[in-house]
Motif scaffolding. Structure first.
Motif, mmCIF file in Angstrom:
data_model
loop_
_atom_site.group_PDB
_atom_site.id
_atom_site.type_symbol
_atom_site.label_atom_id
_atom_site.label_comp_id
_atom_site.label_asym_id
_atom_site.label_seq_id
_atom_site.Cartn_x
_atom_site.Cartn_y
_atom_site.Cartn_z
ATOM 1 N N ILE A 57 0.853 -1.184 0.000
ATOM 2 C CA ILE A 57 0.000 0.000 0.000
ATOM 3 C C ILE A 57 0.892 1.239 0.000
ATOM 4 O O ILE A 57 1.822 1.346 0.800
ATOM 5 C CB ILE A 57 -0.946 0.012 1.222
ATOM 6 N N LYS A 58 0.606 2.153 -0.904
ATOM 7 C CA LYS A 58 1.394 3.384 -0.988
ATOM 8 C C LYS A 58 1.149 4.254 0.240
ATOM 9 O O LYS A 58 0.121 4.153 0.908
ATOM 10 C CB LYS A 58 1.029 4.145 -2.260
ATOM 11 N N ALA A 59 2.099 5.132 0.507
ATOM 12 C CA ALA A 59 1.986 6.035 1.660
ATOM 13 C C ALA A 59 0.789 6.966 1.470
ATOM 14 O O ALA A 59 0.597 7.548 0.403
ATOM 15 C CB ALA A 59 3.270 6.845 1.816
ATOM 16 N N GLY A 60 0.009 7.065 2.491
ATOM 17 C CA GLY A 60 -1.147 7.946 2.448
ATOM 18 C C GLY A 60 -2.418 7.278 1.944
ATOM 19 O O GLY A 60 -3.487 7.866 2.014
ATOM 20 N N ALA A 61 -2.343 6.062 1.436
ATOM 21 C CA ALA A 61 -3.529 5.351 0.947
ATOM 22 C C ALA A 61 -3.976 4.333 1.988
ATOM 23 O O ALA A 61 -3.187 3.855 2.793
ATOM 24 C CB ALA A 61 -3.213 4.644 -0.366
ATOM 25 N N SER A 62 -5.250 4.021 1.982
ATOM 26 C CA SER A 62 -5.761 3.045 2.947
ATOM 27 C C SER A 62 -6.193 1.741 2.283
ATOM 28 O O SER A 62 -6.407 0.755 2.963
ATOM 29 C CB SER A 62 -6.922 3.637 3.742
ATOM 30 N N VAL A 63 -6.342 1.733 0.970
ATOM 31 C CA VAL A 63 -6.743 0.536 0.244
ATOM 32 C C VAL A 63 -5.868 0.396 -0.999
ATOM 33 O O VAL A 63 -5.197 1.331 -1.428
ATOM 34 C CB VAL A 63 -8.236 0.580 -0.171
ATOM 35 N N PHE A 64 -5.904 -0.812 -1.599
ATOM 36 C CA PHE A 64 -5.188 -1.041 -2.848
ATOM 37 C C PHE A 64 -5.957 -0.400 -3.994
ATOM 38 O O PHE A 64 -7.176 -0.558 -4.105
ATOM 39 C CB PHE A 64 -5.044 -2.547 -3.129
ATOM 40 N N THR A 65 -5.256 0.303 -4.837
ATOM 41 C CA THR A 65 -5.904 0.916 -5.988
ATOM 42 C C THR A 65 -5.557 0.186 -7.283
ATOM 43 O O THR A 65 -6.311 0.248 -8.242
ATOM 44 C CB THR A 65 -5.492 2.392 -6.113
ATOM 45 N N ASP A 66 -4.447 -0.496 -7.333
ATOM 46 C CA ASP A 66 -4.020 -1.216 -8.526
ATOM 47 C C ASP A 66 -4.324 -2.702 -8.385
ATOM 48 O O ASP A 66 -4.655 -3.197 -7.305
ATOM 49 C CB ASP A 66 -2.512 -1.042 -8.755
ATOM 50 N N VAL A 67 -4.169 -3.417 -9.489
ATOM 51 C CA VAL A 67 -4.276 -4.873 -9.454
ATOM 52 C C VAL A 67 -3.009 -5.407 -8.787
ATOM 53 O O VAL A 67 -1.897 -5.003 -9.123
ATOM 54 C CB VAL A 67 -4.412 -5.440 -10.881
ATOM 55 N N TYR A 68 -3.179 -6.287 -7.828
ATOM 56 C CA TYR A 68 -2.015 -6.814 -7.124
ATOM 57 C C TYR A 68 -2.065 -8.335 -7.095
ATOM 58 O O TYR A 68 -3.125 -8.937 -7.200
ATOM 59 C CB TYR A 68 -1.931 -6.252 -5.705
ATOM 60 N N ALA A 69 -0.906 -8.935 -6.964
ATOM 61 C CA ALA A 69 -0.800 -10.387 -6.880
ATOM 62 C C ALA A 69 -0.976 -10.813 -5.423
ATOM 63 O O ALA A 69 -0.344 -10.252 -4.526
ATOM 64 C CB ALA A 69 0.557 -10.842 -7.400
#
Length: 117
Positions: A57-69
């Motif tokens: 998870i990127k800094a400052g985000a609370s959820v995944f925004t991209d497709v992840y494995a």
């Protein structure tokens, strides 16, 4: 791709069960190996085949925004591979010891009580 994996899983399960029904201990072990590999592929397939980024998870985000494995099926498969390798190495040594003592790998001849293993 997924259909190919489903067919491969079916072939591994069928060959593993077929080999486990044979009377030879070596074929029994090979059948167990094939069943284990089929189960690993099934876990991999159920984890969804998706090309994606690592689950960070990127800094400052609370959820995944991209497709992840998803790393959970991969870690389960890795653990299963390590455990099955230990089991297979123990079984190979055990089969070698039984063959040296009895002179046969036939499961029906092992049912006698003449020799102590």
């Amino acid at each position: 791709m997924e259909l190919l994996l489903v067919i491969l899983i079916g072939v591994l399960y069928a060959a593993g069960i077929y080999l486990m029904f044979r009377r030879s201990m070596v074929r029994l072990l090979l059948g167990l190996i094939l069943l284990g590999n089929g189960a690993n592929l099934l876990i991999f397939l159920m984890g969804d085949i998706a090309k994606g980024k690592p689950p960070i998870i990127k800094a400052g985000a609370s959820v995944f925004t991209d497709v992840y494995a998803d790393p959970v099926p991969q870690s389960l498969i890795l653990t299963a591979i390590v455990i099955s390798f230990g089991l297979q190495s123990f079984a190979i040594i055990l089969l070698k010891r039984i063959y040296l003592l009895t002179g046969s790998d036939d499961l029906d001849t092992l049912n006698t009580h003449d020799k102590d293993i």
